[in-house]
Scaffold this active site. Structure first.
Site, PDB file in Angstrom:
ATOM      1  N   GLY A  13      46.508  29.231  41.204  1.00 47.79           N
ATOM      2  CA  GLY A  13      45.602  28.913  40.486  1.00 47.79           C
ATOM      3  C   GLY A  13      44.428  27.974  41.119  1.00 47.79           C
ATOM      4  O   GLY A  13      43.836  27.251  40.157  1.00 47.79           O
ATOM      5  N   MET A  92      46.343  39.383  39.428  1.00 45.66           N
ATOM      6  CA  MET A  92      46.865  40.245  40.227  1.00 45.66           C
ATOM      7  C   MET A  92      47.028  41.807  39.535  1.00 45.66           C
ATOM      8  O   MET A  92      47.776  42.478  40.504  1.00 45.66           O
ATOM      9  CB  MET A  92      48.203  40.061  41.231  1.00 45.66           C
ATOM     10  CG  MET A  92      47.432  38.719  41.915  1.00 45.66           C
ATOM     11  SD  MET A  92      46.446  38.999  43.149  1.00 45.66           S
ATOM     12  CE  MET A  92      46.082  37.385  43.820  1.00 45.66           C
ATOM     13  N   HIS A 111      36.745  38.014  43.736  1.00 44.70           N
ATOM     14  CA  HIS A 111      37.053  38.734  44.680  1.00 44.70           C
ATOM     15  C   HIS A 111      36.960  37.995  46.247  1.00 44.70           C
ATOM     16  O   HIS A 111      35.937  37.670  46.517  1.00 44.70           O
ATOM     17  CB  HIS A 111      36.542  40.215  44.687  1.00 44.70           C
ATOM     18  CG  HIS A 111      37.387  41.144  45.750  1.00 44.70           C
ATOM     19  ND1 HIS A 111      38.701  41.449  45.616  1.00 44.70           N
ATOM     20  CD2 HIS A 111      37.135  41.484  47.104  1.00 44.70           C
ATOM     21  CE1 HIS A 111      39.108  42.167  46.548  1.00 44.70           C
ATOM     22  NE2 HIS A 111      38.159  42.199  47.613  1.00 44.70           N
TER      23      HIS A 111
HETATM   24  C1  GAR Z   1      41.748  34.058  45.340  1.00 43.35           C
HETATM   25  O1  GAR Z   1      41.515  34.264  46.733  1.00 43.35           O
HETATM   26  C2  GAR Z   1      41.107  35.169  44.655  1.00 43.35           C
HETATM   27  O2  GAR Z   1      39.913  35.633  45.066  1.00 43.35           O
HETATM   28  C3  GAR Z   1      42.090  36.285  45.252  1.00 43.35           C
HETATM   29  O3  GAR Z   1      43.481  35.867  45.038  1.00 43.35           O
HETATM   30  C4  GAR Z   1      43.342  34.218  45.338  1.00 43.35           C
HETATM   31  C5  GAR Z   1      44.092  33.514  44.410  1.00 43.35           C
HETATM   32  O4  GAR Z   1      44.222  32.227  44.398  1.00 43.35           O
HETATM   33  N1  GAR Z   1      41.978  37.503  44.155  1.00 43.35           N
HETATM   34  C6  GAR Z   1      42.221  39.044  44.463  1.00 43.35           C
HETATM   35  O5  GAR Z   1      42.266  39.073  45.539  1.00 43.35           O
HETATM   36  C7  GAR Z   1      42.000  39.698  43.164  1.00 43.35           C
HETATM   37  N2  GAR Z   1      41.550  41.268  43.814  1.00 43.35           N
HETATM   38  P1  GAR Z   1      44.104  31.398  43.144  1.00 43.35           P
HETATM   39  O6  GAR Z   1      45.454  31.662  42.470  1.00 43.35           O
HETATM   40  O7  GAR Z   1      44.770  30.021  44.101  1.00 43.35           O
HETATM   41  O8  GAR Z   1      43.210  31.048  42.541  1.00 43.35           O
END
Ligand code: GAR
Length: 211
Positions: A13, A92, A111
């Site tokens: 998050g 996800m 993304h």
């Molecule tokens: C982030 O880098 C986001 O862009 C990616 O997962 C990570 C989550 O981090 N999302 C994807 O890959 C979706 N396709 P977070 O939970 O610390 O925000």
């Protein structure tokens, strides 16, 4: 009237935190985060929500027989929260067309690559950066886009480039893409949406000047 923002999360998050911090600084003009919905129990994102005084909910993927039932449960939760804007922040799971149609041009996703590179089904989290490094790109970055039924295929709102370094690992690259791109772009785009400054015309997203 403030736009009601619901953030969907699955993990740490940090993007949620960027939104909450922007709100605390008064930069999320026109909107307020009113709920955080996690696909996993115990996600650290829920603690972040609690610390910020935002109600957190868990809609666990494993409790539903199939993808459609899960998406419907999420939709119900978003409707109960009277969401005007839904933000996928490290969420996800792919949403069904049914969900996406109910919130047309009102769902944002961040993304961690420059779409259309390294995106679509199977490209999420650290994997995106592993693939970018394996390919040998010299520039990557982040994209914020509207969500349609096609994974990572909706109209692009904003992108920011990040240089790849010779000694980058997937982890160092992920961190830099977050710091330099994701955590800045996502709150900025959320504020633009809440101020009614985004207009979608086919694949083109137009941003109007501040009034
Ligand atoms: C982030 O880098 C986001 O862009 C990616 O997962 C990570 C989550 O981090 N999302 C994807 O890959 C979706 N396709 P977070 O939970 O610390 O925000």
């Amino acid at each position: 009237m403030l736009k009601r923002i619901v953030v969907l999360v699955s993990g740490g998050g940090t993007n949620l935190q960027a939104l909450l911090d922007a709100q605390a600084r008064g930069e999320l003009t026109g909107g307020a985060v009113v709920g955080v919905v996690s696909s996993k129990e115990g996600a650290y994102a829920l603690e972040r929500a609690e610390k910020a005084g935002v109600p957190g909910y868990v809609v666990p993927k494993k409790d539903y027989p199939d993808h459609r039932a899960y998406s419907l449960a999420l939709l119900e939760r978003c409707r109960a929260l009277e969401a005007d804007l839904i933000i996928l922040a490290g969420f996800m799971h792919i949403l069904t067309a049914e969900f996406v149609d109910a919130y047309q041009n009102a769902i944002l996703n961040v993304h961690p690559a420059l779409i259309p590179s390294f995106c679509g089904e199977g490209f999420y989290g650290l994997r995106v950066h592993e693939r970018a490094l394996a390919y040998g790109v010299k520039v990557t970055g982040a994209t914020v886009h509207f969500v349609t039924a096609e994974p990572d295929g909706g109209p692009i709102i904003a992108q920011r480039a990040v240089a790849v370094r010779e000694d980058d690992t997937p982890e160092t690259l992920q961190r830099r893409v977050m710091e330099e791109a994701e955590w800045k772009l996502l709150p900025q785009v959320a504020a633009l949406f809440c101020q009614g400054r985004l207009r979608v015309e086919g694949r083109q997203v137009h941003i109007s000047e501040e009034e």
